[in-house]
Design a protein around this motif. Sequence first.
Motif, mmCIF file in Angstrom:
data_model
loop_
_atom_site.group_PDB
_atom_site.id
_atom_site.type_symbol
_atom_site.label_atom_id
_atom_site.label_comp_id
_atom_site.label_asym_id
_atom_site.label_seq_id
_atom_site.Cartn_x
_atom_site.Cartn_y
_atom_site.Cartn_z
ATOM 1 N N GLU A 1 -29.313 27.927 19.781
ATOM 2 C CA GLU A 1 -27.826 27.193 19.957
ATOM 3 C C GLU A 1 -27.405 27.289 21.280
ATOM 4 O O GLU A 1 -26.636 26.338 21.511
ATOM 5 N N LEU A 2 -27.340 28.478 21.864
ATOM 6 C CA LEU A 2 -26.979 28.266 23.296
ATOM 7 C C LEU A 2 -27.754 27.542 24.138
ATOM 8 O O LEU A 2 -26.917 27.187 25.332
ATOM 9 N N THR A 3 -28.892 27.545 23.963
ATOM 10 C CA THR A 3 -29.594 26.602 24.890
ATOM 11 C C THR A 3 -29.094 25.105 24.752
ATOM 12 O O THR A 3 -28.927 24.158 25.847
ATOM 13 N N GLU A 4 -28.831 24.662 23.350
ATOM 14 C CA GLU A 4 -28.421 23.429 23.296
ATOM 15 C C GLU A 4 -27.246 22.796 23.792
ATOM 16 O O GLU A 4 -26.597 22.137 24.568
ATOM 17 N N THR A 5 -26.276 24.173 23.677
ATOM 18 C CA THR A 5 -24.882 24.105 24.233
ATOM 19 C C THR A 5 -24.939 23.900 25.689
ATOM 20 O O THR A 5 -24.278 22.843 26.322
ATOM 21 N N VAL A 6 -25.600 24.531 26.213
ATOM 22 C CA VAL A 6 -25.807 24.557 27.931
ATOM 23 C C VAL A 6 -26.339 23.251 28.410
ATOM 24 O O VAL A 6 -26.120 22.471 29.272
ATOM 25 N N ASN A 7 -27.637 22.569 27.596
ATOM 26 C CA ASN A 7 -27.924 21.420 27.928
ATOM 27 C C ASN A 7 -27.156 20.279 27.759
ATOM 28 O O ASN A 7 -27.203 19.227 28.424
ATOM 29 N N ALA A 8 -26.139 20.456 26.934
ATOM 30 C CA ALA A 8 -25.075 19.504 26.633
ATOM 31 C C ALA A 8 -23.793 19.604 27.662
ATOM 32 O O ALA A 8 -23.053 18.472 27.744
#
Length: 655
Positions: free
Chosen positions: A370-377
Amino acid sequence: MKNQLRNEAWRSYTNERNDKVSREHRCRKKDEALPTLPVPCLEATMQKYLAQVEAVAPNYLEKTRNLVKAFLTGPGPKLQQRLIERSQKVTNWATDWWINDMYLSIPLELPINVNPGLVARPKQFASQRDAAVFLARFLTELLGYQETLDKSQLEVERIKSKDGKTMQPLCMAQHYQMFRLYRRPGCSVDERIHLNRASSGDHIIVAHHNQFYNVPVRAPDGERITEADLTQQIFKIMEIPADEKVVPVGILTTAKRPVWAKAREELLKNELNRRSIELLENCLCIVCIDDDVLPTTFNNPYRKEDCWLGNRDYANVLHHALHGGGSRYFAANRWFDKTVHIILGKDGLWALMYEHSGGEAPAIFRIFEELTETVNALPSSENILRSYLTEPEKLEWCLSEQSCKDILEAMSSIDMLVEDLDLCILWFNEYSKEFIKSCNISPDVYIQLALQLTYFRLHEHLVSTYESASVRRFALGRVDVIRAASPEALAWVKAMCQGDPQAHVGGIVQEEGAKKVQFTIYSNQKIKELFNKAVQRQTKEMLDNIIGQGIDNHLMGLRYAALENGEPIPEIFNDEAFKIIQHFALSTSQITTKNDVIAGYGPVVPDGYGCGYNVRKNGFIFSCSAFHSDENTSAKKFAQTLEKSLQDMALMLSK
């Protein structure tokens, strides 16, 4: 031998408290409404135990029946009553004992044997500063998540209840604990340190070139440091060149637990070392920056096109996440006792490794994704750097002659273990879970039976099979064991193998000169009937476990109920059949993630296999493991045979 080690560890395990819940198991208000873990029916557990013996140790079945009768008329009811009384006193009667039995009393090395690894899709950075920005952003989001935990504001996860109509809350204790636990080595049993957030977790440790750096994540005014501040600190560390004089102290955490415990005591004799160890133990997490890649000697491609990063295949990157490649590469660029390790490689490898006693994959993998997806966006931004930031603090060591010797021995030991690990990744995409569901079968049940068929084809018998079953429906629940080896599964796999060239089961084999001729006695319809019975049995096994009616926690609890009172272990638990039942030569786990990731672990016994599987919309990712030192096991052969099993099962169902 394993049970003996556990019993010896138990005798020295003095921290068990019978009448109160230990601090790390206190349930938050959000979880107070959850039901308590039930104590299963004693007679039902014994019948399930006999079915296990019938499936994997049939030669001991008659003797075990007699032992079960003696147990039920002897010490069994008394021990059962103690469990019932314990369940009325503590929040969860099994969890404390289970953590001790499953993890803390086991002296094996954490890499490969305990700590799982996960590799996400690789990152692409235009420069080293871009990599530092990404890491800083991830850590900034992680700090925000930790603040949510500190405020007890995490949204409660829910799952369908048994009736399939309502949503039932799950225990969130693992989420709240993952950054507050530390596994400290012990000479006889490890200790779980529950960190006080008032005095810990306000710094991270960055590992680079086998050197550790302390990076505070709070400014002097108490506020979180900004993303730009973190970027600056991380980039400074990235620019520090390798120092050949650095002694790889982190390698000590790869040693067997009693060995590391003694080495730690030696380190603690020096005040400088005590401060460094304290900073490592009390940090929020470990961030590992690996400045190179593992060579292709760690590759074990299932297919030539199975590349993940450049010339590195799927097995290579999982090796990287699990153990770092040994002392010659990044095994010392870790501190394996810490629960969470974030790993960023030079070539964009983005991975996670965690200490397993601190929690299960669903909790830890979820937040990583979830944190990876947040950072990617996140859009690009320009933040102003604060001027007061000091240089990252390098952790210093003062090593005695004994400590240097301990490090050399640890380097040798981990290198042997790493060289022994055999990994192979099967990415199966001929069909997906939707096909399985269209057959009215649970995908997990289907895969578990495929694994039984695979093992039988390779070894012509079934073995005890471990699949972790979450019991988070109950307060402070961790897992029990879904056992896939059953008499019904055995009957089906024998029928499926009736035409296999090397399997002379399920049919009558006659000699015709030098040629063997096999006469089939099972029709496809009969095989389907046997399969349906195996599916029904496995489905019931799965459902029983998730509602707290598994047998492994119960059997463990009955043993500990005797140990706690200083009584002899009942004969049923010292029997050869019980040892066989507890020898999990096939250790499996469904690793459910949002994205296509590779996740896995090593076998739990020297002659066994590990198999983690990620159920995807477009297929399945299997991470198969074995040990080269066992001549009868091979990760690649297991993967190849598993692929055939999945193909044959679909063919069977389509006829």
